[in-house]
Design an enzyme around this catalytic site. Sequence first.
Site, PDB file in Angstrom:
ATOM      1  N   HIS A  53       0.853  -1.190   0.000  1.00  0.00           N
ATOM      2  CA  HIS A  53       0.000   0.000   0.000  1.00  0.00           C
ATOM      3  C   HIS A  53       0.893   1.244   0.000  1.00  0.00           C
ATOM      4  O   HIS A  53       2.058   1.186   0.415  1.00  0.00           O
ATOM      5  CB  HIS A  53      -0.877   0.028   1.241  1.00  0.00           C
ATOM      6  CG  HIS A  53      -1.984  -0.983   1.242  1.00  0.00           C
ATOM      7  ND1 HIS A  53      -3.158  -0.783   1.928  1.00  0.00           N
ATOM      8  CD2 HIS A  53      -2.107  -2.194   0.645  1.00  0.00           C
ATOM      9  CE1 HIS A  53      -3.944  -1.823   1.763  1.00  0.00           C
ATOM     10  NE2 HIS A  53      -3.329  -2.700   0.988  1.00  0.00           N
ATOM     11  N   GLU A  55       0.964   3.862   1.945  1.00  0.00           N
ATOM     12  CA  GLU A  55       1.485   4.246   3.263  1.00  0.00           C
ATOM     13  C   GLU A  55       2.622   3.333   3.712  1.00  0.00           C
ATOM     14  O   GLU A  55       3.643   3.805   4.218  1.00  0.00           O
ATOM     15  CB  GLU A  55       0.375   4.195   4.326  1.00  0.00           C
ATOM     16  CG  GLU A  55      -0.794   5.108   4.036  1.00  0.00           C
ATOM     17  CD  GLU A  55      -1.946   4.413   3.318  1.00  0.00           C
ATOM     18  OE1 GLU A  55      -3.106   4.727   3.642  1.00  0.00           O
ATOM     19  OE2 GLU A  55      -1.700   3.568   2.426  1.00  0.00           O
ATOM     20  N   CYS A  83      -6.410   2.081   5.589  1.00  0.00           N
ATOM     21  CA  CYS A  83      -7.080   0.839   5.992  1.00  0.00           C
ATOM     22  C   CYS A  83      -6.555   0.441   7.383  1.00  0.00           C
ATOM     23  O   CYS A  83      -5.676   1.099   7.936  1.00  0.00           O
ATOM     24  CB  CYS A  83      -6.792  -0.263   4.973  1.00  0.00           C
ATOM     25  SG  CYS A  83      -5.065  -0.833   4.997  1.00  0.00           S
ATOM     26  N   CYS A  86      -2.657  -0.184   7.381  1.00  0.00           N
ATOM     27  CA  CYS A  86      -1.869   1.047   7.300  1.00  0.00           C
ATOM     28  C   CYS A  86      -2.029   1.907   8.551  1.00  0.00           C
ATOM     29  O   CYS A  86      -1.058   2.480   9.035  1.00  0.00           O
ATOM     30  CB  CYS A  86      -2.253   1.819   6.044  1.00  0.00           C
ATOM     31  SG  CYS A  86      -1.763   0.933   4.536  1.00  0.00           S
TER      32      CYS A  86
END
Length: 163
Positions: A53, A55, A83, A86
């Site tokens: 992801h 992040e 999410c 993260c």
Amino acid sequence: MSEEEKYMKEAIRQAKKAYALREVPIGCVIVYDEKIIARGYNRRNTDKNTTSHAEINAIRKASKKLGDWRLEGCTLYVTLEPCQMCAGAIVQARIDRVVIGSMNPKAGCAGSVLNLLEMDGFNHKVQVERGVLEEECSIMLSGFFKELRKEKAKEKEHDKTGI
């Protein structure tokens, strides 16, 4: 243009890199001492990695840059609400502040579904600012999913007709 908008524009630039790869367009930058020290964008499909992801990619780079897993004094700018994975990584990294473009009512963990960033009981709480360049971030995401739905409909039609 505010400082938040300036850095969110940089996160949007990262999201556009994901878009170009046909990834969900989410981008992130991490700022320390008024300088961007790390950038990241969504690469799950490209890397074939659930954890790739925006992040997580940016946190990994920032930790390497600062030589520490603790990212105290840092602000993370992200185009879509983090999410649960993260948000957990942000808390674990001790990031001071998160600035969010658009919220994610289906999977967001900075206030939509849960709020892991500001939850009492954890050893670290993150200051959160929401809605910075929200419209620009939202339009990019909704446009991406609209295109994806059109492509899938075309594929379905092609499968039916063979044309």
